[in-house]
Design an enzyme around this catalytic site. Structure first.
Site, PDB file in Angstrom:
ATOM      1  N   ARG A  78      47.363 -49.900 -13.059  1.00 49.28           N
ATOM      2  CA  ARG A  78      45.985 -49.620 -13.471  1.00 49.28           C
ATOM      3  C   ARG A  78      45.892 -48.128 -13.820  1.00 49.28           C
ATOM      4  O   ARG A  78      46.164 -47.268 -12.970  1.00 49.28           O
ATOM      5  CB  ARG A  78      45.020 -49.959 -12.331  1.00 49.28           C
ATOM      6  CG  ARG A  78      43.598 -49.504 -12.588  1.00 49.28           C
ATOM      7  CD  ARG A  78      42.662 -49.816 -11.415  1.00 49.28           C
ATOM      8  NE  ARG A  78      41.319 -49.392 -11.739  1.00 49.28           N
ATOM      9  CZ  ARG A  78      40.627 -48.472 -11.058  1.00 49.28           C
ATOM     10  NH1 ARG A  78      41.126 -47.890  -9.985  1.00 49.28           N
ATOM     11  NH2 ARG A  78      39.413 -48.133 -11.431  1.00 49.28           N
ATOM     12  N   HIS A 106      36.847 -43.484 -16.319  1.00 55.29           N
ATOM     13  CA  HIS A 106      37.067 -42.977 -14.959  1.00 55.29           C
ATOM     14  C   HIS A 106      36.624 -41.511 -14.962  1.00 55.29           C
ATOM     15  O   HIS A 106      37.418 -40.599 -14.773  1.00 55.29           O
ATOM     16  CB  HIS A 106      38.540 -43.147 -14.564  1.00 55.29           C
ATOM     17  CG  HIS A 106      38.808 -43.074 -13.086  1.00 55.29           C
ATOM     18  ND1 HIS A 106      39.448 -44.075 -12.385  1.00 55.29           N
ATOM     19  CD2 HIS A 106      38.533 -42.128 -12.167  1.00 55.29           C
ATOM     20  CE1 HIS A 106      39.573 -43.738 -11.108  1.00 55.29           C
ATOM     21  NE2 HIS A 106      39.022 -42.546 -10.955  1.00 55.29           N
ATOM     22  N   GLU A 122      33.741 -46.920 -10.396  1.00 56.07           N
ATOM     23  CA  GLU A 122      32.837 -46.338  -9.401  1.00 56.07           C
ATOM     24  C   GLU A 122      31.612 -45.653 -10.013  1.00 56.07           C
ATOM     25  O   GLU A 122      31.456 -44.431  -9.922  1.00 56.07           O
ATOM     26  CB  GLU A 122      33.599 -45.343  -8.522  1.00 56.07           C
ATOM     27  CG  GLU A 122      34.788 -45.962  -7.810  1.00 56.07           C
ATOM     28  CD  GLU A 122      35.554 -44.969  -6.949  1.00 56.07           C
ATOM     29  OE1 GLU A 122      35.300 -43.758  -7.047  1.00 56.07           O
ATOM     30  OE2 GLU A 122      36.417 -45.407  -6.165  1.00 56.07           O
ATOM     31  N   ASN A 162      37.013 -50.856  -4.687  1.00 57.82           N
ATOM     32  CA  ASN A 162      37.714 -49.703  -4.132  1.00 57.82           C
ATOM     33  C   ASN A 162      37.185 -49.498  -2.723  1.00 57.82           C
ATOM     34  O   ASN A 162      35.983 -49.307  -2.528  1.00 57.82           O
ATOM     35  CB  ASN A 162      37.447 -48.443  -4.955  1.00 57.82           C
ATOM     36  CG  ASN A 162      38.067 -48.515  -6.339  1.00 57.82           C
ATOM     37  OD1 ASN A 162      38.767 -49.475  -6.664  1.00 57.82           O
ATOM     38  ND2 ASN A 162      37.815 -47.505  -7.149  1.00 57.82           N
ATOM     39  N   TYR A 196      37.764 -47.445   1.009  1.00 53.48           N
ATOM     40  CA  TYR A 196      38.440 -46.398   1.787  1.00 53.48           C
ATOM     41  C   TYR A 196      37.972 -46.350   3.236  1.00 53.48           C
ATOM     42  O   TYR A 196      38.750 -46.072   4.127  1.00 53.48           O
ATOM     43  CB  TYR A 196      38.238 -45.024   1.123  1.00 53.48           C
ATOM     44  CG  TYR A 196      38.992 -44.921  -0.182  1.00 53.48           C
ATOM     45  CD1 TYR A 196      40.326 -44.553  -0.200  1.00 53.48           C
ATOM     46  CD2 TYR A 196      38.377 -45.253  -1.390  1.00 53.48           C
ATOM     47  CE1 TYR A 196      41.046 -44.501  -1.389  1.00 53.48           C
ATOM     48  CE2 TYR A 196      39.085 -45.203  -2.584  1.00 53.48           C
ATOM     49  CZ  TYR A 196      40.419 -44.832  -2.578  1.00 53.48           C
ATOM     50  OH  TYR A 196      41.123 -44.800  -3.751  1.00 53.48           O
ATOM     51  N   GLU A 240      41.554 -50.111  -5.775  1.00 54.53           N
ATOM     52  CA  GLU A 240      42.011 -48.895  -5.094  1.00 54.53           C
ATOM     53  C   GLU A 240      41.902 -49.074  -3.592  1.00 54.53           C
ATOM     54  O   GLU A 240      40.892 -49.585  -3.091  1.00 54.53           O
ATOM     55  CB  GLU A 240      41.138 -47.678  -5.443  1.00 54.53           C
ATOM     56  CG  GLU A 240      41.332 -47.109  -6.811  1.00 54.53           C
ATOM     57  CD  GLU A 240      40.441 -45.892  -7.050  1.00 54.53           C
ATOM     58  OE1 GLU A 240      40.059 -45.181  -6.088  1.00 54.53           O
ATOM     59  OE2 GLU A 240      40.124 -45.666  -8.229  1.00 54.53           O
TER      60      GLU A 240
HETATM   61  O1  IFM Z   1      40.844 -40.104  -6.394  1.00 55.42           O
HETATM   62  C1  IFM Z   1      39.749 -40.946  -6.284  1.00 55.42           C
HETATM   63  C2  IFM Z   1      39.659 -41.866  -7.479  1.00 55.42           C
HETATM   64  O2  IFM Z   1      39.614 -41.156  -8.667  1.00 55.42           O
HETATM   65  C3  IFM Z   1      38.416 -42.706  -7.389  1.00 55.42           C
HETATM   66  N1  IFM Z   1      38.350 -43.393  -6.123  1.00 55.42           N
HETATM   67  C4  IFM Z   1      38.554 -42.612  -4.930  1.00 55.42           C
HETATM   68  C5  IFM Z   1      39.825 -41.806  -5.047  1.00 55.42           C
HETATM   69  C6  IFM Z   1      40.048 -40.978  -3.765  1.00 55.42           C
HETATM   70  O3  IFM Z   1      38.995 -40.112  -3.559  1.00 55.42           O
END
Ligand code: IFM
Length: 471
Positions: free
Chosen positions: A87, A131, A176, A308, A310, A374
């Site tokens: 990706r 992006h 995002e 995504n 985290y 992600e």
């Molecule tokens: O690096 C970023 C990415 O560009 C978008 N999602 C979160 C990642 C980590 O912060």
């Protein structure tokens, strides 16, 4: 280099379904460099990163990982990891300088070569069209708070699709949009760096509108080509739990979930903005500039939701001093620590919230397959004397999150793939190069790439999963 894992971190073979995709992800401005080559013009990130004090260390993406010049080697690296999907994002100002008019042949040629290189290596290209690198000229004309930007984005998407749509099956419109809108226009923490909450909310709507318009244009073009493609959008999502079981914290968690997640999910999959969020926004003097027909466009059916993930959030209605409102009278919605280990970003590691999120998405927004576009972690890596990088924490993070995905699938979530963020260390936006998310280390002096233990572990896990299906 010996790429045998010397200190295996263990983990049993994954039981994810056949056909599951395995990949890595990157984004143009974070890796490409070559910002002034072959006709590329400035994006908002060039402007922002060259404004002193905006980015840690005043770093910028001028050179980044020099991927623009090292692309074939980087594709070979992905192949060496045995992954099936890459990706990456397209730099809008590289392919359409200034954000309008015809495509720049040299700019689009780079991505044509990248796609060819990937296909020759039997790696599926997965394109993200946006992006975060908006052409500066479009920002000067009002940026995402300006409705016209949505139409410019759809035109750009159609032009790129015209060149690559015959060979690329997977297309993501936006990465995002919460970050583009809120960090960029409302909170001033990313390009273009405004602190204007109502402008951020206008940007939300125009980003979603741009997504819908682009989706329609690409679907039409794919139908004309008779090429079955998968279209989608990527959202950054998490879970929002109340810090205490009080009505105030429960309401704060509702607000956080509304502004971070439902404000995007509901219009995309239900064709309406959530009423409670509209009320919250009105109370803050902000309005979604919806025109007739917009929500039909935004909710144009898509084939995949990119997620995504985290961290998960624990939400309090009080600030650190116990106030319920900030100095501007805005009601407090604060993410508080729960005392779990954190990554180098300060983000708590809560894989169980990943499972919960995926199951909830499948229940609340059924019928749309999910791909994890992600997931990954920044940690401080210290290369050993022989150059190897024993990034035990990153490996553990990925292992725990893959287990969380597996658990979600076991509970009924329709997850079809996992892409690690990121293939290699890169320009981490306002944090510059200090924060390293790569499973491959980049030495920014020499541009040498070195597989970290996490990359070797990931490669071996994917292979073991393949073997388990074959055997
Ligand atoms: O690096 C970023 C990415 O560009 C978008 N999602 C979160 C990642 C980590 O912060």
């Amino acid at each position: 280099m010996d790429t045998t894992l010397t200190q295996p971190t263990g983990g049993s073979t994954l039981t994810l379904p056949a056909g599951f995709r395995w990949g890595v992800a990157t984004a143009a401005y974070q890796i490409e460099g070559a910002v002034a080559e072959d006709g590329r013009t400035k994006s908002i990130w060039d402007t922002y990163s060259h404004t002193p004090g905006r980015v840690d260390g005043d770093d910028n993406g001028d050179v980044a990982c020099d991927h623009y010049h090292r692309m074939p080697q980087d594709v070979a690296l992905i192949r060496s990891l045995g992954l099936d999907t890459y990706r990456f994002s397209i730099s809008w100002p590289r392919v359409q300088p200034g954000g309008s008019g015809a495509l720049n042949p040299k700019g689009i040629d780079f991505y044509q070569r990248l796609v060819d290189e990937l296909l020759a290596a039997e790696i599926d290209p997965w394109i993200t069209l946006y992006h975060w690198d908006l052409p500066q000229e479009l920002e000067d004309a009002g940026g995402w708070p300006n409705r016209d930007t949505a139409y410019r984005f759809a035109d750009y998407a159609a032009l790129v699709f015209d060149k690559l749509g015959d060979r690329v099956d997977n297309w993501t419109t936006l990465n995002e949009p919460w970050c583009s809108a809120m960090l960029g226009y409302a909170y001033g923490r990313q390009a273009p760096g405004y602190e204007d909450f109502p402008a951020g909310i206008r940007a939300v709507h125009h980003l979603l509108l741009g997504h819908g318009l682009a989706t329609q244009r690409m679907r039409e073009a794919a139908t004309a080509l008779d090429h079955p493609i998968k279209l989608g959008i990527t959202l950054n999502l998490g879970t929002a739990h109340p810090a205490t079981d009080t009505p105030e914290d429960r309401d704060a968690a509702r607000r956080a979930d509304g502004l971070n997640s439902r404000l995007y999910l509901d219009p995309l999959f239900r064709g309406s903005y959530p009423a409670d969020v509209i009320e919250d926004l009105t109370a803050r003097g902000a309005e979604l500039p919806v025109q007739e027909g917009d929500l039909e466009v935004i909710s144009t059916p898509i084939d995949v939701l990119g997620v995504n993930y985290y961290t998960g959030w624990l939400i309090s209605h009080l600030d650190e001093d116990g106030n319920t409102h900030d100095a501007d009278g805005v009601i407090v919605t604060r993410d508080v620590p729960r005392g779990r280990p954190v990554t180098a970003m300060g983000w708590e590691i809560v894989p169980e919230c990943f499972t919960e999120l995926l199951v909830r998405l499948s229940q609340d927004y059924p019928g749309v397959p999910i791909v994890i576009t992600e997931n990954g972690a920044a940690f401080e890596d210290s290369p050993a004397a022989d150059g190897s990088i024993h990034d035990v924490e990153r490996t553990a993070y990925i292992a725990e999150h893959l287990n969380a995905v597996q658990e979600a699938v076991a509970q009924g979530a329709d997850v079809r793939g996992y892409f690690c963020w990121s293939l290699m260390d890169n320009f981490e936006w306002s944090y510059g190069y200090e924060k390293r998310f790569g499973i491959v280390r980049v030495d920014y002096q020499t541009q040498e790439r070195t597989l970290k233990d996490s990359a070797i572990w990931y490669r071996d896990q994917v292979q073991a999963w393949r073997d388990s299906l074959a055997g």
